[in-house]
Write a protein that holds these residues in place. Sequence first.
Motif, mmCIF file in Angstrom:
data_model
loop_
_atom_site.group_PDB
_atom_site.id
_atom_site.type_symbol
_atom_site.label_atom_id
_atom_site.label_comp_id
_atom_site.label_asym_id
_atom_site.label_seq_id
_atom_site.Cartn_x
_atom_site.Cartn_y
_atom_site.Cartn_z
ATOM 1 N N ILE A 91 -20.383 -94.180 -25.935
ATOM 2 C CA ILE A 91 -18.979 -94.383 -26.300
ATOM 3 C C ILE A 91 -18.068 -93.866 -25.193
ATOM 4 C CG2 ILE A 91 -17.150 -93.636 -27.886
ATOM 5 C CD1 ILE A 91 -19.319 -93.664 -30.106
ATOM 6 N N ASP A 92 -18.351 -92.680 -24.696
ATOM 7 C CA ASP A 92 -17.486 -92.069 -23.689
ATOM 8 C C ASP A 92 -17.511 -92.810 -22.351
ATOM 9 O OD1 ASP A 92 -16.543 -90.084 -25.360
ATOM 10 O OD2 ASP A 92 -17.958 -88.564 -24.675
ATOM 11 N N SER A 95 -17.853 -97.883 -23.553
ATOM 12 C CA SER A 95 -17.272 -98.618 -24.682
ATOM 13 C C SER A 95 -15.947 -99.292 -24.348
ATOM 14 C CB SER A 95 -17.069 -97.686 -25.878
ATOM 15 O OG SER A 95 -16.075 -96.706 -25.595
ATOM 16 N N TYR A 98 -12.832 -96.247 -25.723
ATOM 17 C CA TYR A 98 -12.995 -95.283 -26.815
ATOM 18 C C TYR A 98 -13.588 -93.985 -26.262
ATOM 19 C CZ TYR A 98 -12.440 -99.149 -30.147
ATOM 20 O OH TYR A 98 -11.957 -100.210 -30.864
ATOM 21 N N SER A 99 -13.322 -92.898 -26.967
ATOM 22 C CA SER A 99 -13.969 -91.630 -26.639
ATOM 23 C C SER A 99 -14.291 -90.897 -27.927
ATOM 24 C CB SER A 99 -13.080 -90.757 -25.745
ATOM 25 O OG SER A 99 -11.914 -90.356 -26.449
ATOM 26 N N GLY A 122 -15.689 -92.894 -32.513
ATOM 27 C CA GLY A 122 -14.937 -93.053 -31.278
ATOM 28 C C GLY A 122 -13.490 -93.363 -31.612
ATOM 29 N N ILE A 123 -12.581 -92.899 -30.768
ATOM 30 C CA ILE A 123 -11.151 -93.085 -31.005
ATOM 31 C C ILE A 123 -10.489 -93.590 -29.728
ATOM 32 C CG2 ILE A 123 -8.972 -91.952 -31.621
ATOM 33 C CD1 ILE A 123 -10.572 -89.959 -33.276
ATOM 34 N N ARG A 124 -9.617 -94.564 -29.902
ATOM 35 C CA ARG A 124 -8.801 -95.067 -28.789
ATOM 36 C C ARG A 124 -7.360 -95.147 -29.265
ATOM 37 N NH1 ARG A 124 -7.004 -100.116 -27.581
ATOM 38 N NH2 ARG A 124 -8.363 -101.094 -29.150
ATOM 39 N N HIS A 133 -7.219 -96.554 -32.905
ATOM 40 C CA HIS A 133 -8.286 -97.508 -33.185
ATOM 41 C C HIS A 133 -9.592 -96.721 -33.257
ATOM 42 C CE1 HIS A 133 -5.920 -101.261 -32.311
ATOM 43 N NE2 HIS A 133 -5.131 -100.313 -31.812
ATOM 44 N N PHE A 134 -10.422 -97.051 -34.239
ATOM 45 C CA PHE A 134 -11.604 -96.251 -34.529
ATOM 46 C C PHE A 134 -12.879 -97.072 -34.319
ATOM 47 C CE2 PHE A 134 -8.150 -94.529 -37.079
ATOM 48 C CZ PHE A 134 -8.224 -93.168 -36.782
ATOM 49 N N LEU A 135 -13.891 -96.427 -33.746
ATOM 50 C CA LEU A 135 -15.218 -97.007 -33.592
ATOM 51 C C LEU A 135 -16.171 -96.187 -34.469
ATOM 52 C CD1 LEU A 135 -16.976 -99.118 -32.146
ATOM 53 C CD2 LEU A 135 -17.315 -97.438 -30.300
#
Length: 259
Positions: A91-92, A95, A98-99, A122-124, A133-135
């Motif tokens: 993710i970091d 992706s 996102y982090s 994950g969040i962006r 925005h969420f992963l």
Amino acid sequence: MAQFNDWCVPVVIPVGQHHLRVLTGQATTLTTGIQATAAIVPHHYVTSEHVARALARLGKSAAAELIHGMLPTTKQLRSGDLGEIYATEWIDSQSGGYSAPIKRLRWKDHRDMAMRGDDVIGIRQDPQTQSLHFLKTEAKSRAQLTTQVLTEARAGLDKDGGRPSPHALAFISSRLLDLGNLPLADAIDDALLRHNIPLQNVRHLLFTFSGNAPAAMLTASLQTYSGQIMQWGVGLHVTDHGAFIEAVYGQVIANANNL
């Protein structure tokens, strides 16, 4: 970072509107994978600042013991933790924005207990609207991946209407407050307590780490999804799954002993 590109061959497989990527560890570069992974594993259990402070105050053996004491001791828990670590690292680094803002394993109740709740989120943050925005991620690590494991992962992703669970978001927000990241903690609280998270602001990531080839099973899982949320699948394939995990944690311990 886990440096996936240095020891894995990536293949992108289109699955309708969804996305699937398979990363296959190569026999000739697995040593690179073991070393790269061992370098980042300790940071998922304990902060660099904590290790440095123990080293400065108490010496090398105490700093090594600090790291040793955080590592799980069973093969099953090491496998599960490493799957979550790889999902976080992917993710970091890969992706596309996102982090994962916290490393969850630092807050385990006990080193030989599994974490509860959503595996990784994950969040962006949109730079213009500031909306989040969420992963939402489910990470599964198995020597032999099965369709039953993917069914369990799908059930986890579909909980709470497909959105990240309120408990998981509150946990992240609390940890961010502890770490002094007030803006992101406040943004998460706003999303959780003031605004309903729209489904278009959520994506799902099904991340697997397995000893058998995951492509066919992940493809089938994505094809049978009938919901509204964009799906991503990532399968990390290392043939000697158990031996690889053992080598990673062995290298972590060796590195700690040579601080």
